[in-house]
Design an enzyme around this catalytic site. Sequence first.
Site, mmCIF file in Angstrom:
data_model
loop_
_atom_site.group_PDB
_atom_site.id
_atom_site.type_symbol
_atom_site.label_atom_id
_atom_site.label_comp_id
_atom_site.label_asym_id
_atom_site.label_seq_id
_atom_site.Cartn_x
_atom_site.Cartn_y
_atom_site.Cartn_z
ATOM 1 N N LYS A 157 -16.658 7.143 8.588
ATOM 2 C CA LYS A 157 -16.093 7.531 7.294
ATOM 3 C C LYS A 157 -16.952 6.911 6.194
ATOM 4 O O LYS A 157 -17.190 5.702 6.182
ATOM 5 C CB LYS A 157 -14.657 6.996 7.217
HETATM 6 C C1 E4P Z 1 -7.408 9.141 4.831
HETATM 7 O O1 E4P Z 1 -8.427 9.377 5.371
HETATM 8 C C2 E4P Z 1 -7.248 8.519 3.491
HETATM 9 O O2 E4P Z 1 -7.867 7.274 3.463
HETATM 10 C C3 E4P Z 1 -5.791 8.434 3.192
HETATM 11 O O3 E4P Z 1 -5.206 9.702 3.476
HETATM 12 C C4 E4P Z 1 -5.489 7.978 1.792
HETATM 13 O O4 E4P Z 1 -4.106 8.065 1.580
HETATM 14 P P1 E4P Z 1 -3.389 7.362 0.327
HETATM 15 O O5 E4P Z 1 -3.815 8.062 -0.924
HETATM 16 O O6 E4P Z 1 -1.917 7.546 0.593
HETATM 17 O O7 E4P Z 1 -3.823 5.925 0.345
#
Ligand code: E4P
Length: 222
Positions: free
Chosen positions: A85
């Site tokens: 990521k």
């Molecule tokens: C996933 O890959 C993201 O990091 C996550 O969905 C972020 O979610 P949030 O906005 O609830 O922190």
Amino acid sequence: MQLFVDTANLDEIQAAAALGVISGVTTNPTLLAKNNHGDVKSVIQQIAKLVPHGPISVECVTDDAESMIREGETFVTWSDNIAVKVPMTVEGMKAVHHFSNNGIKTNVTLVFSANQALLAANAGATFISSFVGRVDDIGFDGIGIIREVAEIIELHSFNSQVLAASIRHPLHVTQSAAAGAHIATIPFKVIKQMYDHPLTEKGVASFKADWDQLQKSNLTPA
Ligand code: E4P
């Protein structure tokens, strides 16, 4: 649209995997910290075993491309189903280009606009995480961006998959699917909410009651 679970909680991942509807896991540093996972390598390896057929996203936390490449190349030695990521930054896209050329799956995160998604697709991203909830939180249309990104990816035949992230409730999931996202990554609590419908509960109860009644009447001599 495929469903990933958005958590680093091992109990939740185990429960989500048992449901049979999950095909990947996304983590981020906040989710790992929330679950007090000091030993990130060990927890990611446990997650990778729980969901062996799906990509497990592990996030780079360095700032320059060279360091992100080092991090990502370490992550992929932990298991064979890791997606690196990478944040949507200039340096991040350099790293994604490198990973793409070397057959390493990537998930470009913190995408909030169609142009950012276009850059990620051109860098060779496997997954493009367009955030819904965080966009809604500041008064804009997170689902509208998913729709725009999905249309661009489709129209220009990019290989990247649109991943709806920052999902806050079941309606976000339905709307992401209708807007053309290939995947939604969803908190476990929201996955459980997706099963619920009062008419389903009522229907199950009444079918059971009618069946029981039928059994009783079959036992009663005429
Ligand atoms: C996933 O890959 C993201 O990091 C996550 O969905 C972020 O979610 P949030 O906005 O609830 O922190």
